[in-house]
Design a protein around this motif. Structure first.
Motif, PDB file in Angstrom:
ATOM      1  N   PRO A  69       0.727  -1.260   0.156  1.00 39.43           N
ATOM      2  CA  PRO A  69      -0.160   0.054  -0.081  1.00 39.43           C
ATOM      3  C   PRO A  69       0.754   1.135  -0.046  1.00 39.43           C
ATOM      4  N   CYS A  70       0.644   2.201  -0.775  1.00 31.34           N
ATOM      5  CA  CYS A  70       1.627   3.347  -1.063  1.00 31.34           C
ATOM      6  C   CYS A  70       0.725   4.671  -1.156  1.00 31.34           C
ATOM      7  N   GLY A  71       1.400   5.647  -0.549  1.00 32.65           N
ATOM      8  CA  GLY A  71       0.811   7.058  -0.485  1.00 32.65           C
ATOM      9  C   GLY A  71       1.931   7.820  -1.084  1.00 32.65           C
ATOM     10  N   VAL A  72       1.484   9.244  -1.319  1.00 20.98           N
ATOM     11  CA  VAL A  72       2.161  10.134  -1.692  1.00 20.98           C
ATOM     12  C   VAL A  72       2.169  11.315  -0.538  1.00 20.98           C
ATOM     13  N   SER A  73       3.383  11.845  -0.291  1.00 24.00           N
ATOM     14  CA  SER A  73       3.420  13.082   0.846  1.00 24.00           C
ATOM     15  C   SER A  73       3.570  14.213  -0.257  1.00 24.00           C
ATOM     16  N   LEU A  74       2.697  15.249  -0.158  1.00 28.71           N
ATOM     17  CA  LEU A  74       3.103  16.542  -0.853  1.00 28.71           C
ATOM     18  C   LEU A  74       3.450  17.597   0.181  1.00 28.71           C
ATOM     19  N   ALA A  75       4.201  17.364   1.033  1.00 27.49           N
ATOM     20  CA  ALA A  75       4.902  18.278   2.036  1.00 27.49           C
ATOM     21  C   ALA A  75       6.183  18.567   2.081  1.00 27.49           C
ATOM     22  N   PRO A  76       6.506  19.951   2.121  1.00 26.03           N
ATOM     23  CA  PRO A  76       5.535  21.029   2.542  1.00 26.03           C
ATOM     24  C   PRO A  76       4.910  21.705   1.063  1.00 26.03           C
ATOM     25  N   GLN A  77       3.783  22.412   1.100  1.00 27.42           N
ATOM     26  CA  GLN A  77       3.256  23.188   0.115  1.00 27.42           C
ATOM     27  C   GLN A  77       3.970  24.484   0.185  1.00 27.42           C
ATOM     28  N   ILE A  78       4.543  25.350  -0.844  1.00 29.79           N
ATOM     29  CA  ILE A  78       5.037  26.537  -0.568  1.00 29.79           C
ATOM     30  C   ILE A  78       4.577  27.538  -1.685  1.00 29.79           C
ATOM     31  N   PRO A  79       3.805  28.351  -1.357  1.00 29.88           N
ATOM     32  CA  PRO A  79       3.034  29.335  -2.296  1.00 29.88           C
ATOM     33  C   PRO A  79       4.198  29.965  -3.275  1.00 29.88           C
ATOM     34  N   PHE A  80       3.641  29.859  -4.717  1.00 26.41           N
ATOM     35  CA  PHE A  80       4.551  30.522  -5.626  1.00 26.41           C
ATOM     36  C   PHE A  80       5.936  29.811  -5.822  1.00 26.41           C
ATOM     37  N   LEU A  81       6.169  28.832  -5.405  1.00 26.60           N
ATOM     38  CA  LEU A  81       7.480  27.851  -5.351  1.00 26.60           C
ATOM     39  C   LEU A  81       6.855  26.331  -5.907  1.00 26.60           C
ATOM     40  N   THR A  82       6.087  25.745  -4.859  1.00 28.09           N
ATOM     41  CA  THR A  82       5.769  24.335  -5.311  1.00 28.09           C
ATOM     42  C   THR A  82       4.161  24.415  -5.898  1.00 28.09           C
ATOM     43  N   ASP A  83       3.988  25.021  -7.135  1.00 22.48           N
ATOM     44  CA  ASP A  83       2.841  25.167  -7.646  1.00 22.48           C
ATOM     45  C   ASP A  83       2.282  24.125  -8.649  1.00 22.48           C
ATOM     46  N   ASP A  84       2.721  23.102  -8.581  1.00 23.58           N
ATOM     47  CA  ASP A  84       2.307  21.882  -9.460  1.00 23.58           C
ATOM     48  C   ASP A  84       1.633  20.804  -8.858  1.00 23.58           C
ATOM     49  N   LEU A  85       1.001  21.073  -7.778  1.00 18.99           N
ATOM     50  CA  LEU A  85       0.191  19.970  -6.835  1.00 18.99           C
ATOM     51  C   LEU A  85      -0.697  19.240  -7.576  1.00 18.99           C
ATOM     52  N   GLU A  86      -1.316  19.529  -8.450  1.00 19.78           N
ATOM     53  CA  GLU A  86      -2.171  18.633  -9.355  1.00 19.78           C
ATOM     54  C   GLU A  86      -1.561  17.657 -10.191  1.00 19.78           C
ATOM     55  N   GLN A  87      -0.544  18.160 -10.631  1.00 22.74           N
ATOM     56  CA  GLN A  87       0.237  17.389 -11.662  1.00 22.74           C
ATOM     57  C   GLN A  87       1.198  16.270 -10.700  1.00 22.74           C
ATOM     58  N   VAL A  88       1.488  16.709  -9.551  1.00 27.21           N
ATOM     59  CA  VAL A  88       2.105  15.671  -8.586  1.00 27.21           C
ATOM     60  C   VAL A  88       1.035  14.364  -8.317  1.00 27.21           C
ATOM     61  N   LEU A  89       0.074  14.883  -7.824  1.00 27.40           N
ATOM     62  CA  LEU A  89      -0.991  13.999  -7.546  1.00 27.40           C
ATOM     63  C   LEU A  89      -1.412  13.064  -8.788  1.00 27.40           C
ATOM     64  N   GLU A  90      -1.278  13.638  -9.995  1.00 28.43           N
ATOM     65  CA  GLU A  90      -1.673  12.782 -11.138  1.00 28.43           C
ATOM     66  C   GLU A  90      -0.501  11.874 -11.690  1.00 28.43           C
ATOM     67  N   ALA A  91       0.491  12.444 -11.310  1.00 29.82           N
ATOM     68  CA  ALA A  91       1.640  11.421 -11.624  1.00 29.82           C
ATOM     69  C   ALA A  91       1.912  10.367 -10.502  1.00 29.82           C
ATOM     70  N   ALA A  92       1.696  10.622  -9.149  1.00 26.06           N
ATOM     71  CA  ALA A  92       1.676   9.718  -8.182  1.00 26.06           C
ATOM     72  C   ALA A  92       0.554   8.568  -8.259  1.00 26.06           C
ATOM     73  N   TRP A  93      -0.564   8.963  -8.723  1.00 19.16           N
ATOM     74  CA  TRP A  93      -1.619   8.073  -8.955  1.00 19.16           C
ATOM     75  C   TRP A  93      -1.216   7.100  -9.958  1.00 19.16           C
ATOM     76  N   GLU A  94      -0.619   7.394 -11.220  1.00 14.06           N
ATOM     77  CA  GLU A  94      -0.243   6.739 -12.238  1.00 14.06           C
ATOM     78  C   GLU A  94       0.859   5.733 -11.966  1.00 14.06           C
ATOM     79  N   ALA A  95       1.878   6.256 -10.942  1.00  7.52           N
ATOM     80  CA  ALA A  95       2.635   5.204 -10.505  1.00  7.52           C
ATOM     81  C   ALA A  95       2.083   4.443  -9.379  1.00  7.52           C
ATOM     82  N   GLY A  96       1.104   4.411  -8.833  1.00  7.85           N
ATOM     83  CA  GLY A  96       0.383   3.457  -8.084  1.00  7.85           C
ATOM     84  C   GLY A  96       0.265   4.084  -6.488  1.00  7.85           C
TER      85      GLY A  96
END
Length: 362
Positions: A233-260
């Motif tokens: 069972p796998c999960g992805v942590s998107l920590a930390p989120q930094i405004p105007f720096l790590t702005d690809d939250l949706e893309q990270v989730l999509e790539a992580a979902w595709e990876a499993g």
């Protein structure tokens, strides 16, 4: 005498170049350019990047307990203090202050390893009063940081947990976790193990600056896929989120979902104690044009301060910017299908370990 010149603002492969004074020091010193450096010959040898120094400690216990209402686990284990990954935002940096070491460069280069961590863990699990619950590994410093390849402390911990059928989860940015698939996969099949991989951004250029010695984003995604294909069972942590720096939250989730990955969580940037000045220095060096704007948004999420330790808001922040990040995460996670099923750890299989010299009636 040979002269060494180390730039104040950058060392390749390290998150910070300064041994920032910790909060218990009585004197603070700053390095500055007094103009004499121009007199050095152009061919002066550049110093080698600082090497990692490992110091052993003899722990009396290795399981730490907490009663924080905003944390999903009540016990954790960290085989190392300090972390070679050098993530500039790491909230664990101030813990080096208690060792009279700098939360800056010392945190990345002076690693404290817990000798015989497996033996100490075995003694704790063998206590008659011990009640098994999920043990979170590597929640402060990465349990698979580079020194683990040689010291194998995390490996020894997993061997004890495997022997005792004790449930655990771990979080890492390192591909080294794949080395221990032979232990993790069988435990996962019995409902005893889950792994989270931290991916803050897919931008490799940003990652090299933000998390200089961690695995590249594409390598972490490959690790997620390897773990998922092994039935873990796998999960992805998107920590930390930094405004105007790590702005690809949706893309990270999509790539992580595709990876499993099938579960996900995030936190917003936390800047306790010495982390705040270190992060500001990092911003001024790498992103000077955005530095003020980023810090302004951080203050918007922290009631006008660098950080607020209130349990109600320290993980997610407060205010419109924090709400916006939360909405983006929830909508993207729901659209993709994250967090629909919660993994249940089975504590009923736990078997207390036998200590050396302890016999068995069976």
């Amino acid at each position: 005498m040979a002269t060494q010149r180390i730039p104040v603002d950058a060392i390749k492969g390290r998150g910070t170049a300064t041994r920032h004074p910790h909060r218990f020091e009585r004197d603070a010193r700053e390095v500055f350019d007094d103009g004499w450096s121009d007199e050095l010959p152009d061919d002066a040898d550049a110093p080698a990047p600082p090497a990692t120094d490992v110091t052993w400690e003899e722990p009396r216990s290795v399981i730490s307990y907490n009663e924080s209402p905003d944390i999903y686990f009540d016990r954790g284990l960290n085989p190392y203090r300090g972390c070679e990954h050098g993530c500039i935002y790491c909230y664990a940096r101030p813990t080096h202050s208690y060792l009279n070491l700098s939360p800056g460069l010392d945190f990345e280069t002076r690693i404290i390893a817990k000798r015989h961590v497996d033996q100490v863990l075995r003694r704790e699990l063998a206590r008659k009063s011990y009640e098994p619950r999920m043990l979170a590994i590597g929640t402060a410093t990465d349990c698979y940081q580079p020194v683990e390849r040689e010291l194998r402390l995390t490996r020894s911990v997993l061997e004890v947990l495997s022997e005792t059928h004790h449930p655990f989860s771990l979080v890492t940015k390192a591909s080294t976790v794949e080395r221990d698939l032979d232990l993790i996969a069988p435990m996962a099949a019995r409902g005893l193990a889950a792994v989270y991989v931290t991916i803050t951004t897919l931008d490799a250029s940003l990652t090299r600056k933000l998390e200089p010695r961690a695995a590249a984003p594409h390598r972490r995604l490959r690790t997620l896929k390897t773990l998922a294909e092994a039935g873990i069972p796998c999960g992805v942590s998107l920590a930390p989120q930094i405004p105007f720096l790590t702005d690809d939250l949706e893309q990270v989730l999509e790539a992580a979902w595709e990876a499993g990955a099938r579960s996900a969580f995030y936190h917003v940037l936390r800047l306790p104690w010495e982390v705040a000045p270190l992060f500001r220095q990092w911003l001024q060096h790498h992103y000077p044009q955005r530095a003020d704007r980023i810090m302004a948004r951080v203050h918007d999420m922290r009631g006008g301060k660098d950080y607020d330790a209130d349990f109600a808001t320290r993980m997610k922040g407060s205010g419109p910017w924090a709400d916006l990040i939360g909405q983006r995460f929830r909508k993207a996670a729901a659209r993709l299908g994250f967090n629909r099923e919660r993994f249940a750890f089975d504590t009923s299989q736990f078997q207390p370990p036998r200590l050396d010299g302890q016999g068995s009636l069976f």
